[in-house]
Design an enzyme around this catalytic site. Structure first.
Site, mmCIF file in Angstrom:
data_model
loop_
_atom_site.group_PDB
_atom_site.id
_atom_site.type_symbol
_atom_site.label_atom_id
_atom_site.label_comp_id
_atom_site.label_asym_id
_atom_site.label_seq_id
_atom_site.Cartn_x
_atom_site.Cartn_y
_atom_site.Cartn_z
ATOM 1 N N ASP A 130 -1.244 1.452 -3.998
ATOM 2 C CA ASP A 130 -2.077 0.368 -4.543
ATOM 3 C C ASP A 130 -3.467 0.847 -4.951
ATOM 4 O O ASP A 130 -4.328 0.042 -5.294
ATOM 5 C CB ASP A 130 -2.168 -0.810 -3.560
ATOM 6 C CG ASP A 130 -3.015 -0.510 -2.338
ATOM 7 O OD1 ASP A 130 -3.081 0.661 -1.938
ATOM 8 O OD2 ASP A 130 -3.594 -1.450 -1.765
ATOM 9 N N ASP B 270 -2.772 6.377 -3.524
ATOM 10 C CA ASP B 270 -1.596 5.776 -2.890
ATOM 11 C C ASP B 270 -1.078 4.646 -3.770
ATOM 12 O O ASP B 270 -1.587 4.416 -4.872
ATOM 13 C CB ASP B 270 -1.918 5.299 -1.465
ATOM 14 C CG ASP B 270 -2.893 4.134 -1.432
ATOM 15 O OD1 ASP B 270 -3.606 3.924 -2.431
ATOM 16 O OD2 ASP B 270 -2.952 3.427 -0.406
ATOM 17 N N ASP C 212 -6.076 2.243 -3.402
ATOM 18 C CA ASP C 212 -7.330 2.142 -2.640
ATOM 19 C C ASP C 212 -7.589 3.376 -1.780
ATOM 20 O O ASP C 212 -8.564 3.440 -1.049
ATOM 21 C CB ASP C 212 -7.384 0.855 -1.794
ATOM 22 C CG ASP C 212 -6.318 0.784 -0.715
ATOM 23 O OD1 ASP C 212 -5.475 1.703 -0.633
ATOM 24 O OD2 ASP C 212 -6.318 -0.206 0.054
ATOM 25 N N SER D 60 0.810 -1.219 0.000
ATOM 26 C CA SER D 60 0.000 0.000 0.000
ATOM 27 C C SER D 60 0.845 1.270 0.000
ATOM 28 O O SER D 60 1.575 1.533 -0.940
ATOM 29 C CB SER D 60 -0.969 -0.053 1.189
ATOM 30 O OG SER D 60 -1.930 0.953 1.101
#
EC number: 5.4.2.10
Length: 444
Positions: free
Chosen positions: A243, A241, A245, A102
């Site tokens: 990833d 960000d 999400d 992430s």
């Protein structure tokens, strides 16, 4: 729920090369997951990743482990976490796996799983995988080994899915948008979505090299985005960000618009259009101004523990479709099964276009109260929050803040720290109140 050895709230995560994010452990994790998941039927697992250099090594290890358990792997290449949730459903896969850490630096990585429905794995399935990891590894007979394939049109499928959530009669053709993809998984998704809906797009953070993910860019560091919005006189800035999400936005004045404000804009729009089912889920860290602004509209609001996993659990408990965190995880459950930065940004853009209002005007209904955070270290042993003296000071401060603010006292789960948070319309009162409580904690 059994004590977890490997799975945290967001899968298995750590520093690459250090246990458990090592090739040998991840191979066995692939095998253990394969053994548990192979009971479902289709025999295929989707594997996506963000742009970290270690993703190549870890996807190969997962593939070998899954194949040994008799499951085939279908690779998507770099793809946002919410895209894997969506594609897992549409491909009728046994499960989806995302290789990502992430918003963490490139030298960290992690493995998280989605169920066939695109949601986090149920606790009992994670526990079954943990139990399988304790068994010696074996291999199915040769004729039953899994294969590997690549889904070449994964990006195009997800781009079309994102666009389908934007009202067909609206267009972004009058908008100049700066898109910051954190050199992460949305680098080839978000700019194309915005362009195909008509926007003029200026890109930053779309040149991943395997090591620059989240580095001075993206939702956790928006300075470059703020500067670019002002420099190019753009209408809006979008920061995702690593990833994809999370979403943080920037208005045309260069002001940050955080997850609480984004959540309010989407909730108010859903209420206007008659699509809001129930209320809104926030977290213990959601700003009080969000709660008050929703209350004025008659929208119920409840708080979950911090973490998108807990937000989703609370949404399911109430059967509501909207929830999120101030960090920018926004879950719109009638569109996707997890936090989705691109889809959340389209929901806000649709409100801007529909009402011919700027982001600044839409966000102005939520004037964030100042939050003061103080971390107080304490000697091990008794929890200071259980002391009568600390409780008395906290009660006194709560009375002073009545209706104008709130306090949140939490013991860290990883260190001997008490986190003191005071939020109040009056910044000076918030600071004095936080210091007063912190002093009481130190004295006990």
């Amino acid at each position: 729920m059994a004590e977890r050895k490997y799975f945290g709230t967001d899968g298995v995560r750590g520093k690459v090369g250090s246990y458990p994010i090592t090739p040998d452990f991840v191979l066995k994790l692939g095998w253990a997951a394969g053994k548990v998941l192979a009971t479902q039927g289709t025999g295929k697992v989707l594997i996506g990743k963000d742009t970290r250099i270690s993703g190549y090594m870890l996807e190969s290890a997962l593939e070998a482990g899954l194949a040994a358990a008799g499951l085939s792997a279908a690779f998507t290449g770099p793809m946002p976490t919410p895209a894997i949730a969506y594609l897992t459903r549409t491909f009728r896969s046994e499960a989806g796996i995302v290789i990502s850490a992430s918003h963490n630096p490139f030298y960290d990585n992690g493995i998280k799983f989605f169920s066939a429905q695109g949601t986090k794995l149920p606790d009992d399935v994670e526990e079954a995988i943990e139990a399988m990891l304790e068994q010696p590894m074996d291999c199915v007979e040769s004729a039953k080994l899994g294969r590997a394939s690549r889904i070449n049109d994964a990006a195009g499928r997800y781009i079309e899915f994102c666009k389908s959530t934007f009202p067909a009669h609206l267009s972004l053709d009058k908008y100049k948008i700066v898109v910051d993809c954190a050199n992460g998984a949305t680098y080839h998704i978000a700019p194309n979505v915005m362009r195909e809906l008509g926007a003029e797009v200026i890109e930053i953070g779309t040149q991943p090299d395997g090591m620059n993910i989240n580095e001075n860019c993206g939702a956790t560091d928006i300075k470059a985005l703020q500067n670019k919005v002002l420099e190019t006189k753009a209408d809006i800035g979008l920061a995702y960000d690593g990833d994809g999400d999370r979403l943080i936005m920037v208005d045309h004045f260069g002001n940050k618009v955080d997850g609480d404000q984004i959540l309010f804009i989407i909730a108010r729009e859903a209420l206007r259009s008659g699509n809001l089912k129930g209320g809104v889920v926030g977290t213990l860290m959601s700003n009080m101004s969000l709660e008050l602004a929703l209350k004025q509209l008659g929208i119920p609001f409840v708080r979950a523990n911090v973490g998108d996993r807990y937000v989703l659990e609370k949404m399911q408990e109430y059967n509501w479709i909207l929830g999120g965190e101030n960090s920018g995880h926004i879950i719109i459950a009638d569109k996707n099964t997890t936090g989705d930065g691109v889809i959340a940004s389209l929901a806000v853009l649709a409100a801007m276009v529909q009402h011919k209002l700027s982001l600044n005007e839409l966000a102005s209904a939520v004037k964030l109260f100042p939050q003061v955070l103080i971390n107080v270290r304490f000697a091990g042993g008794a929890n200071p929050l259980e002391s009568d003296a600390v409780k008395a000071v906290a009660t006194e401060v709560e009375k002073q803040l009545a209706g104008k603010g709130r306090i949140l006292l939490r013991k860290s789960g990883t260190e001997p720290l008490i986190r003191v948070m005071v939020e109040c319309e009056d910044a000076e009162l918030a600071q004095l109140s936080a210091e007063k409580i912190a002093e009481a904690v130190r004295s006990n």
